[in-house]
Enzyme design. Structure first.
Site, PDB file in Angstrom:
ATOM      1  N   CYS A 116       0.829  -1.221   0.000  1.00 27.87           N
ATOM      2  CA  CYS A 116       0.000   0.000   0.000  1.00 27.87           C
ATOM      3  C   CYS A 116       0.860   1.267   0.000  1.00 27.87           C
ATOM      4  CB  CYS A 116      -0.924   0.007   1.200  1.00 27.87           C
ATOM      5  SG  CYS A 116      -1.889  -1.486   1.341  1.00 27.87           S
ATOM      6  N   HIS A 256      -2.710   7.021   3.184  1.00 29.42           N
ATOM      7  CA  HIS A 256      -3.265   5.759   2.682  1.00 29.42           C
ATOM      8  C   HIS A 256      -4.605   5.522   3.380  1.00 29.42           C
ATOM      9  CE1 HIS A 256      -3.986   1.732   1.619  1.00 29.42           C
ATOM     10  NE2 HIS A 256      -3.540   1.181   2.734  1.00 29.42           N
ATOM     11  N   ASN A 286     -10.275   0.313   0.809  1.00 32.15           N
ATOM     12  CA  ASN A 286      -8.810   0.304   0.787  1.00 32.15           C
ATOM     13  C   ASN A 286      -8.344  -0.238  -0.567  1.00 32.15           C
ATOM     14  OD1 ASN A 286      -6.080  -0.376   1.031  1.00 32.15           O
ATOM     15  ND2 ASN A 286      -6.263  -1.060   3.146  1.00 32.15           N
TER      16      ASN A 286
HETATM   17  O1  UT7 Z   1      -3.722  -1.453   3.570  1.00 36.15           O
HETATM   18  C1  UT7 Z   1      -2.727  -2.222   4.160  1.00 36.15           C
HETATM   19  C2  UT7 Z   1      -2.677  -1.932   5.564  1.00 36.15           C
HETATM   20  N1  UT7 Z   1      -3.828  -2.499   6.209  1.00 36.15           N
HETATM   21  C3  UT7 Z   1      -4.306  -1.919   7.288  1.00 36.15           C
HETATM   22  O2  UT7 Z   1      -3.840  -0.890   7.676  1.00 36.15           O
HETATM   23  C4  UT7 Z   1      -5.399  -2.637   8.051  1.00 36.15           C
HETATM   24  C5  UT7 Z   1      -5.231  -2.351   9.519  1.00 36.15           C
HETATM   25  N2  UT7 Z   1      -6.192  -3.045  10.331  1.00 36.15           N
HETATM   26  C6  UT7 Z   1      -7.469  -2.639  10.463  1.00 36.15           C
HETATM   27  O3  UT7 Z   1      -7.868  -1.672   9.851  1.00 36.15           O
HETATM   28  C7  UT7 Z   1      -8.346  -3.350  11.439  1.00 36.15           C
HETATM   29  O4  UT7 Z   1      -7.544  -4.234  12.217  1.00 36.15           O
HETATM   30  C8  UT7 Z   1      -9.494  -4.173  10.794  1.00 36.15           C
HETATM   31  C9  UT7 Z   1     -10.522  -3.221  10.230  1.00 36.15           C
HETATM   32  C10 UT7 Z   1      -8.933  -5.066   9.706  1.00 36.15           C
HETATM   33  C11 UT7 Z   1     -10.178  -5.045  11.838  1.00 36.15           C
HETATM   34  O5  UT7 Z   1     -10.630  -4.228  12.891  1.00 36.15           O
HETATM   35  P1  UT7 Z   1     -10.292  -4.625  14.408  1.00 36.15           P
HETATM   36  O6  UT7 Z   1     -10.944  -3.630  15.248  1.00 36.15           O
HETATM   37  O7  UT7 Z   1      -8.797  -4.742  14.521  1.00 36.15           O
HETATM   38  O8  UT7 Z   1     -10.998  -6.013  14.540  1.00 36.15           O
HETATM   39  P2  UT7 Z   1     -10.392  -7.409  14.967  1.00 36.15           P
HETATM   40  O9  UT7 Z   1      -9.654  -8.014  13.825  1.00 36.15           O
HETATM   41  O10 UT7 Z   1      -9.674  -7.263  16.275  1.00 36.15           O
HETATM   42  O11 UT7 Z   1     -11.712  -8.215  15.222  1.00 36.15           O
HETATM   43  C12 UT7 Z   1     -12.645  -7.826  16.244  1.00 36.15           C
HETATM   44  C13 UT7 Z   1     -13.868  -8.707  16.118  1.00 36.15           C
HETATM   45  C14 UT7 Z   1     -13.533 -10.190  16.025  1.00 36.15           C
HETATM   46  O12 UT7 Z   1     -14.543 -10.898  16.715  1.00 36.15           O
HETATM   47  P3  UT7 Z   1     -14.307 -11.474  18.211  1.00 36.15           P
HETATM   48  O13 UT7 Z   1     -13.129 -12.374  18.084  1.00 36.15           O
HETATM   49  O14 UT7 Z   1     -14.038 -10.265  19.047  1.00 36.15           O
HETATM   50  O15 UT7 Z   1     -15.590 -12.148  18.486  1.00 36.15           O
HETATM   51  C15 UT7 Z   1     -13.636 -10.470  14.558  1.00 36.15           C
HETATM   52  O16 UT7 Z   1     -13.932 -11.817  14.300  1.00 36.15           O
HETATM   53  O17 UT7 Z   1     -14.577  -8.385  14.908  1.00 36.15           O
HETATM   54  C16 UT7 Z   1     -14.769  -9.582  14.159  1.00 36.15           C
HETATM   55  N3  UT7 Z   1     -14.777  -9.244  12.741  1.00 36.15           N
HETATM   56  C17 UT7 Z   1     -15.872  -8.895  12.076  1.00 36.15           C
HETATM   57  N4  UT7 Z   1     -17.156  -8.761  12.453  1.00 36.15           N
HETATM   58  C18 UT7 Z   1     -18.036  -8.383  11.529  1.00 36.15           C
HETATM   59  C19 UT7 Z   1     -13.719  -9.219  11.893  1.00 36.15           C
HETATM   60  N5  UT7 Z   1     -14.131  -8.831  10.669  1.00 36.15           N
HETATM   61  C20 UT7 Z   1     -15.450  -8.629  10.765  1.00 36.15           C
HETATM   62  C21 UT7 Z   1     -16.433  -8.236   9.843  1.00 36.15           C
HETATM   63  N6  UT7 Z   1     -17.715  -8.124  10.271  1.00 36.15           N
HETATM   64  N7  UT7 Z   1     -16.131  -7.954   8.554  1.00 36.15           N
END
Ligand code: UT7
Length: 331
Positions: A116, A256, A286
């Site tokens: 990215c 980004h 993204n």
């Molecule tokens: O472009 C390249 C660089 N990439 C980035 O910069 C991405 C950086 N990361 C992020 O933006 C965030 O980490 C995400 C948006 C990808 C995820 O957000 P998060 O707040 O870090 O969520 P998480 O991965 O810690 O997941 C929290 C919860 C989990 O459930 P439990 O285990 O707490 O029950 C996930 O399973 O959210 C759940 N979850 C979802 N729920 C509904 C993960 N994806 C989804 C979804 N819909 N799409």
């Protein structure tokens, strides 16, 4: 001896697919909700390539318009750089495909892979090549068709990534304008945090790799989130160091577009009003190497970047990589 020039951006443009996929559309595909996607990322909708539409198609459209706006003929280009992690083919490079289709008959061409951060890497390289006098006019494109390398059953990734392209023409600008500084960084130790495991020489394509969804983006979102939150303010401070441009002198930041929470936290850490950060993630998601290029072109089109503005571009992502570039806008 080579004469030193002053490089800058002569024209920008972007191209995104017509097809819009909303969060509601995704609710029908994976176990997710509009509320979760909006709150956790800021995304409301994204563009998805049509059948047969590939990275070079969007690159070509964005590139042509950027050239037109710059008042440059394709035959005047001496280099085409396409920054992408989703090329049409592993080889030939997408840059060669664009070079041919756009008619850049006097140009060299190469793809640049920096996740990215790609477009900011590419713009920095291009500006320094023009500065050095080795090249005069360079077309830099950030473009992705990530929808083709997503696992549409993986809610961790398929709600985030999307398609599009942005382009900038780099050439000589009047003294006192243009490229000021850049920083390029990498930490390969974090490579597994965003990776497409198969399809390269380490794990060639087999029936098993296809069945195991290994030809798609795998991301440890929370690890990347921690990295991004730390690196974005650091890139800003590092790229401005010793330039005479203070954080408070920045008129607009083009970050980004990975997550609106990362952008808000960076604004806070830098002590800049969040309004100085251009945000369009709600409409495009993204788009990896395309995101800064699209945001730059859209911000310019909307009249948010004017001559004399200090513009700060920040990229971060797969690699892990990061990059910053600061310019005094001249168009
Ligand atoms: O472009 C390249 C660089 N990439 C980035 O910069 C991405 C950086 N990361 C992020 O933006 C965030 O980490 C995400 C948006 C990808 C995820 O957000 P998060 O707040 O870090 O969520 P998480 O991965 O810690 O997941 C929290 C919860 C989990 O459930 P439990 O285990 O707490 O029950 C996930 O399973 O959210 C759940 N979850 C979802 N729920 C509904 C993960 N994806 C989804 C979804 N819909 N799409």
């Amino acid at each position: 001896m080579l004469q030193s020039k002053q490089a800058g951006v002569l024209g920008v443009a972007y191209n995104v697919p017509e097809n819009i996929m909303t969060n509601q559309d995704l609710e029908k595909i994976v176990d997710t909700s509009d509320e979760w996607i909006t709150e956790r990322t800021g995304i409301k909708e994204r563009r998805i390539a049509g059948p047969g539409q590939a990275t070079s198609d969007m690159s070509l459209a964005a590139g042509r318009e950027a050239l037109e706006r710059a008042g440059i003929k394709a035959s005047d280009l001496d280099l085409v750089i396409v920054c992408t992690l989703s090329p049409d083919t592993l080889f030939p490079s997408t840059a060669c495909i664009v070079q041919d289709r756009i008619g850049a008959v006097n140009a060299g061409a190469f793809d640049l892979s920096a996740g990215c951060s790609g477009f900011v890497y590419g713009l920095s390289v291009a500006c320094q090549m023009v500065n050095s006098g080795t090249h005069k006019k360079i077309l830099v494109i950030g473009a992705e068709t990530l929808s083709r390398i997503l696992n549409w059953k993986d809610r961790n990734t398929c709600v985030i990534f999307a398609d599009g392209a942005g382009a900038a023409v780099v050439g000589e600008v009047p003294a006192g304008y243009g490229y000021i500084n850049s920083v390029l960084g990498a930490d390969g130790a974090g490579g597994n945090f965003i990776i497409m495991p198969a399809g390269g020489t380490r794990m060639p394509a087999t029936a098993e790799t296809v069945a195991g969804n290994l030809h798609s983006i795998h991301m440890d979102g929370s690890e990347v989130f921690k990295f991004a939150s730390r690196i974005v303010p650091k890139v800003a401070f590092d790229v401005l160091k010793d330039t005479g441009v203070a954080v408070g002198d920045i008129d607009i930041v083009i970050p980004h577009q990975a997550n609106v929470r990362i952008i808000k936290s960076a604004a806070k850490r830098l002590g800049l009003p969040v309004e100085k950060f251009y945000v369009n993630i709600e409409r495009y998601g993204n788009t990896s190497a395309a995101s800064v290029a699209i945001a730059l072109a859209e911000a310019w089109e909307n009249g948010l970047i004017r001559k004399e503005n200090n513009v700060l571009l920040i990229g971060f992502g797969a690699g892990l990589t990061w990059a910053g570039c600061v310019l005094k806008w001249s168009i």
